[in-house]
Each structure stands twice: as structure tokens, then as C-alpha cells.
Design an enzyme around this catalytic site. Structure first.
Site, PDB file in Angstrom:
ATOM      1  N   GLY A 136       0.761  -1.243   0.000  1.00  0.00           N
ATOM      2  CA  GLY A 136       0.000   0.000   0.000  1.00  0.00           C
ATOM      3  C   GLY A 136       0.787   1.287   0.000  1.00  0.00           C
ATOM      4  O   GLY A 136       0.189   2.360  -0.062  1.00  0.00           O
ATOM      5  N   TYR A 156      -0.458  -2.396 -12.003  1.00  0.00           N
ATOM      6  CA  TYR A 156      -1.869  -2.454 -12.376  1.00  0.00           C
ATOM      7  C   TYR A 156      -2.101  -1.862 -13.776  1.00  0.00           C
ATOM      8  O   TYR A 156      -3.148  -1.295 -14.052  1.00  0.00           O
ATOM      9  CB  TYR A 156      -2.731  -1.742 -11.310  1.00  0.00           C
ATOM     10  CG  TYR A 156      -2.414  -2.231  -9.917  1.00  0.00           C
ATOM     11  CD1 TYR A 156      -2.847  -3.479  -9.497  1.00  0.00           C
ATOM     12  CD2 TYR A 156      -1.630  -1.474  -9.038  1.00  0.00           C
ATOM     13  CE1 TYR A 156      -2.519  -3.955  -8.227  1.00  0.00           C
ATOM     14  CE2 TYR A 156      -1.294  -1.949  -7.772  1.00  0.00           C
ATOM     15  CZ  TYR A 156      -1.749  -3.189  -7.380  1.00  0.00           C
ATOM     16  OH  TYR A 156      -1.420  -3.665  -6.125  1.00  0.00           O
ATOM     17  N   CYS A 193     -14.363   3.320 -27.532  1.00  0.00           N
ATOM     18  CA  CYS A 193     -15.635   4.056 -27.590  1.00  0.00           C
ATOM     19  C   CYS A 193     -16.239   4.222 -26.202  1.00  0.00           C
ATOM     20  O   CYS A 193     -17.266   3.605 -25.884  1.00  0.00           O
ATOM     21  CB  CYS A 193     -16.601   3.341 -28.522  1.00  0.00           C
ATOM     22  SG  CYS A 193     -16.032   3.427 -30.205  1.00  0.00           S
ATOM     23  N   GLU A 194     -15.598   5.001 -25.400  1.00  0.00           N
ATOM     24  CA  GLU A 194     -16.054   5.315 -24.040  1.00  0.00           C
ATOM     25  C   GLU A 194     -15.530   6.709 -23.726  1.00  0.00           C
ATOM     26  O   GLU A 194     -14.331   6.966 -23.929  1.00  0.00           O
ATOM     27  CB  GLU A 194     -15.422   4.371 -23.004  1.00  0.00           C
ATOM     28  CG  GLU A 194     -15.800   2.933 -23.100  1.00  0.00           C
ATOM     29  CD  GLU A 194     -16.919   2.531 -22.145  1.00  0.00           C
ATOM     30  OE1 GLU A 194     -17.403   3.365 -21.353  1.00  0.00           O
ATOM     31  OE2 GLU A 194     -17.301   1.359 -22.224  1.00  0.00           O
ATOM     32  N   GLU A 219       3.891  -6.903   1.807  1.00  0.00           N
ATOM     33  CA  GLU A 219       3.260  -7.320   0.539  1.00  0.00           C
ATOM     34  C   GLU A 219       3.207  -6.156  -0.458  1.00  0.00           C
ATOM     35  O   GLU A 219       2.129  -5.781  -0.917  1.00  0.00           O
ATOM     36  CB  GLU A 219       1.821  -7.790   0.799  1.00  0.00           C
ATOM     37  CG  GLU A 219       1.671  -8.934   1.770  1.00  0.00           C
ATOM     38  CD  GLU A 219       0.202  -9.218   2.111  1.00  0.00           C
ATOM     39  OE1 GLU A 219      -0.692  -8.448   1.702  1.00  0.00           O
ATOM     40  OE2 GLU A 219      -0.048 -10.222   2.799  1.00  0.00           O
ATOM     41  N   PRO A 220       4.332  -5.558  -0.802  1.00  0.00           N
ATOM     42  CA  PRO A 220       4.265  -4.400  -1.707  1.00  0.00           C
ATOM     43  C   PRO A 220       4.063  -4.809  -3.163  1.00  0.00           C
ATOM     44  O   PRO A 220       4.605  -5.823  -3.618  1.00  0.00           O
ATOM     45  CB  PRO A 220       5.641  -3.750  -1.548  1.00  0.00           C
ATOM     46  CG  PRO A 220       6.548  -4.896  -1.204  1.00  0.00           C
ATOM     47  CD  PRO A 220       5.714  -5.878  -0.415  1.00  0.00           C
ATOM     48  N   GLY A 221       3.268  -4.037  -3.880  1.00  0.00           N
ATOM     49  CA  GLY A 221       3.109  -4.240  -5.316  1.00  0.00           C
ATOM     50  C   GLY A 221       3.640  -3.005  -6.039  1.00  0.00           C
ATOM     51  O   GLY A 221       4.751  -2.988  -6.571  1.00  0.00           O
ATOM     52  N   ARG A 222       2.815  -1.948  -5.976  1.00  0.00           N
ATOM     53  CA  ARG A 222       3.117  -0.716  -6.720  1.00  0.00           C
ATOM     54  C   ARG A 222       4.534  -0.198  -6.485  1.00  0.00           C
ATOM     55  O   ARG A 222       5.210   0.237  -7.403  1.00  0.00           O
ATOM     56  CB  ARG A 222       2.115   0.356  -6.273  1.00  0.00           C
ATOM     57  CG  ARG A 222       2.140   1.642  -7.052  1.00  0.00           C
ATOM     58  CD  ARG A 222       1.167   2.647  -6.449  1.00  0.00           C
ATOM     59  NE  ARG A 222       0.011   2.023  -5.893  1.00  0.00           N
ATOM     60  CZ  ARG A 222      -1.173   1.904  -6.526  1.00  0.00           C
ATOM     61  NH1 ARG A 222      -1.318   2.430  -7.719  1.00  0.00           N
ATOM     62  NH2 ARG A 222      -2.178   1.307  -5.935  1.00  0.00           N
TER      63      ARG A 222
END
Ligand code: LLP
Length: 426
Positions: free
Chosen positions: A241, A374, A345-346, A275-278
């Protein structure tokens, strides 16, 4: 300060020793490009402040599940934090030893739990009484012992994006403190579950570390209580986080986060999991894209690029803003303000307004920065689009670590029932 691995050399954006434009010739746009050196630096920066403690860094595979990315981090010594049997397969294939794998997630199925027990991972972070009952059943059938940690909901306001806060009351994550006693009883009276300790994950992309302190203080209070009652606690898991700066933001230094861990958790003298990701992968990749069209709309100049929300959903999903820079920029050209959008197309397929860039033409290329976390892991094939290539650079070497998965290949995953009459217009 260390020099960024993404830097201009003679006006050309390079990753480590390679101009990104050279890679474009090989794989075409859009594509993700990751620097191995940055992954290694990030791992060291995370692990070094905790040297001397019994601490393990488990990379949150969900952030970027590419096998080569996992392999680089595993070679640095990282374990893995997984959320499914699929991520378990990836972590093992990426070279992570089972003894360093922890399993997060609120919806683990029978198959997930069985795969984890058969692989011999070090810890399942259970998030409900119902999950404990399932672990008990699966472990009994398999004749295995299940190492279980309880993920506590610390009821803390993470002060992050609403869709990334996971530690307040009423969210699906963690076990409420008032149910912990019951959960613990189930584990301690089980002959197939072994209690490992407590886990907390306050939320993702925290830019203010106060909520970590709050969450960790509650965790410390709880494990002291357990210890006083004679419950054996082996480890505490502090989740991930820690945020990263995306678009010129200034975040507190990582040493502030480390200081909280040293103050609040280290004195407990338990093994510590992170538990780091980013933080490990976020700034290690860029998404390279090409301008397809330029148009005026109202008073805006809009660059329509070939990367879309299906390739990088963070702006559309969380209103995230990633820095965007040109692949060629000698710093001399006049700057202009532009909006940058994708082709999907959004209306939400937009990377944002008011980017200041040198004047660019259709065909020119840009890099969307800090796209490693991500990004590719949340990509899709929406609007009939390919899954885009991923390239890993290490010094002067580079390799395609995922090839483009074109629509023709995707259609091979599908089938039309043979009871349907297949007709084609003449
Ligand atoms: N541990 C648990 C239990 C988690 O749920 C997460 C992230 C992590 C660790 C890793 O968190 P990190 O260090 O990467 O912040 N898709 C969003 C982020 C969702 C994070 C989900 N859980 C985004 O693009 O920002």
C-alpha cells in the site's frame, strides 16, 4: 539521487541504454517496456531499511504478473503475495519458492486452497469464519496442515482513493476485531490448521503514512494481547500500500514508512512480512503509444493515441493521472497544452487534459509513465483489441516478455456451437 532509468539522450527517450524508438521498430506501438534495473533498485530500496529484522518482502503479484517481472524480483530474494491459484502458478513458474508465498484475498475457493496446500506455501491469510471452515475441510481431505494468519480489519481510514481503501469497517476485507476471538478459537481447536499470526492491509496507494501507523498500532496491540494470553504468534504481515508519485506529486520518503515499522512493529520481535506491489513495479514500466489523429474539439486540442483504457485502465477507473512525455523532445520546441485520449468508444477512455508537450504530429510517439503497476495486469481486449506486447530491458539487452496477442488468436479461445448453422454472406 539516483538517475532515472528513463532519460533523454540527445533528445531521444531511452530506457537504461536503449532508445525506446528502437524497440518500437521491433514490436510496434502500443507496448509496455519495463526496466529490470529499476525493479532491482526498487526491491533493494524496500528491503534495505529492514535488514537486521526477520523480514520478508512478498511481491504482490497482482500489480504486474508477467513471469519475467516476477523472475527479476524473485532473483532479488522476493517472495510473493498471491490472490488466486492462477497467481500461485505464475509465482512458482517465476521462481518464487513456496516457503515465501503468502495468499491474500476474500474469495478463496476450494481449488485455490487445495493448490496452496499442495504447493506448501508459508501462509494463507484468512479473511472470514467461512473461509476458515473451508480451509479446515480441504486440509482434512488432503491430509495437509494449513498455516493460517488472520487478516484483521483494523477499522482505519486509509485516506486514499475510495476504491483503494480496504481497512475501514463495512468493507469486504479482513475480519472485524470483535470476531477475532471466534476465528482464533476455530484455528486453535483445529488439528489441521496452525496459527501463524495476524495480517493487516490498510489500503493501496497511500500518500499519507498516518493510517499505516494507526493500523500497525492496532495490530501491535492485538498481538500483545494474544501473547499475554499465551497464544503463540510467529509473524505479523503488514500488507502493501505504500504509494508512488505519479504526476509530479510529492510523497513522504520511504524512510518515513520504514520508521513507523521500526517504531511500532520491530519491538514486538516477530517475523515480519510485507506485501508491496506498486512500490516495486510502478515506476519500472512505461506504456509507449503513438498519436493516431489530432483534432480540435471546442477549445481543446486532442491527441488520439493508439493505447486505450483497455491497456491501462487506471485513469478511467480511478481518475488516475499518469505523466505523459514525448519520445523525442530536445526541450527547445514551444510547448502547448493538449488532451490525450484513447481510441476506445467510451468517454472515460481519456488520459487527461492540460498535458504540456512539444508540438507533435500524427505518428509521433509518447510514453505514459509509471505504468508498471496495475497496467498490463488489469488490461483487457475490450473493443476488439489485442493484448499488447511487453518488453524487458536490462542494460543494453532487451527481450519481448509477452508477445502481442492479436484478435485472430483470441478468437481461437472461443467456439461457435456446432448446432448453429454457419452461413456467410456471399
Ligand atoms: N496486499 C493486499 C492484501 C492487497 O489487496 C494489495 C493490493 C497489496 C498487498 C498490494 O498493494 P500495493 O502495494 O500495490 O498498493 N488497481 C489499483 C490498486 C488495487 C490494489 C489492490 N490490492 C490501482 O491501479 O491503483
Amino acid at each position: 539521487m539516483t538517475k532515472s532509468v528513463f532519460a533523454y539522450r540527445n533528445g531521444v527517450l531511452c530506457v537504461e541504454a536503449i532508445p525506446l524508438s528502437e524497440i518500437v521498430e521491433e514490436v510496434d506501438t502500443p507496448f509496455y517496456c519495463t526496466s529490470a534495473k529499476q525493479l532491482q533498485r526498487n526491491y533493494r530500496a524496500y528491503a534495505t531499511p529492514f535488514e537486521g529484522l526477520d523480514a520478508t518482502v512478498h511481491y504482490a503479484v497482482k500489480a504486474n504478473a508477467n513471469l519475467a517481472v516476477i523472475r527479476v524480483l524473485a532473483n532479488c530474494g522476493a517472495g510473493a503475495d498471491i490472490t488466486s491459484a492462477g497467481e500461485l502458478e505464475r509465482a512458482l513458474e517465476g521462481g518464487v519458492v513456496p516457503e515465501k508465498i503468502v495468499f491474500s484475498g476474500v474469495g478463496k475457493t476450494r481449488d485455490d486452497i487445495a493448490a496452496a496446500l499442495l504447493a506448501g506455501i508459508c501462509q494463507i491469510n484468512a479473511e472470514s469464519l467461512s473461509e476458515l471452515a473451508l480451509i479446515e475441510k480441504v486440509a482434512t481431505v488432503l491430509g495437509k496442515t494449513a498455516p493460517v494468519s488472520l487478516r484483521v480489519n483494523p477499522d482505519v481510514d486509509a485516506r486514499t482513493h475510495a476504491k483503494m481503501a480496504t481497512g475501514h469497517k463495512g468493507v469486504k476485507f479482513g475480519i472485524d476485531i470483535d470476531q477475532l476471538g471466534d476465528a482464533l478459537k476455530i484455528i486453535l481447536s483445529s488439528s489441521v490448521m496452525v496459527f501463524k499470526g495476524l495480517t493487516v492491509h490498510v489500503g493501496a496507494h497511500l500518500k499519507d503514512y498516518g493510517p499505516f501507523r494507526e493500523g500497525y498500532e492496532k495490530l501491535a496491540m492485538l498481538v500483545r494481547l494474544l501473547r499475554d494470553q499465551g497464544v503463540p504468534v510467529e509473524r505479523v504481515d503488514l500488507g502493501g500500500g505504500v504509494g508512488i508519485p505519479y504526476d509530479g506529486q510529492v510523497l513522504p520518503p520511504f524512510s518515513d514508512y520504514a520508521a513507523i515499522v521500526h517504531d511500532v512493529i520491530a519491538p514486538l520481535n516477530f517475523a515480519i512480512s510485507f506485501e508491496p506491489g506498486r512500490r516495486l513495479v510502478g515506476d519500472a514500466s512505461v506504456l509507449v503509444t503513438r498519436i493516431v489523429h489530432i483534432k480540435k474539439a471546442g477549445d481543446k486540442k486532442i491527441l488520439i493515441v493508439d493505447a486505450g483504457m483497455n491497456d491501462l485502465v487506471r485513469p478511467a477507473m480511478y481518475g488516475a493521472r499518469h505523466e505523459i512525455i514525448a519520445l523525442r523532445d530536445d526541450g527547445k520546441a514551444l510547448r502547448e497544452k493538449v488532451s490525450i485520449v484513447g481510441p476506445v468508444c467510451e468517454t472515460s477512455d481519456s488520459f487527461g487534459d492540460q498535458f504540456e508537450l512539444p508540438s507533435l504530429q500524427s505518428g509521433d510517439m509518447m510514453a505514459i509513465m509509471q505504468a508498471g503497476a496495475y497496467g498490463s495486469s488489469m488490461s483487457s481486449t475490450y473493443n476488439g483489441r489485442a493484448l499488447i506486447p511487453e518488453v524487458l530491458v536490462s542494460g543494453a539487452q532487451h527481450a519481448v516478455i509477452r508477445r502481442r496477442i492479436a484478435v485472430a488468436e483470441q478468437m481461437g479461445w472461443e467456439s461457435v456451437p456446432d448446432w448453429m448453422v454457419i452461413t456467410r454472406a456471399a
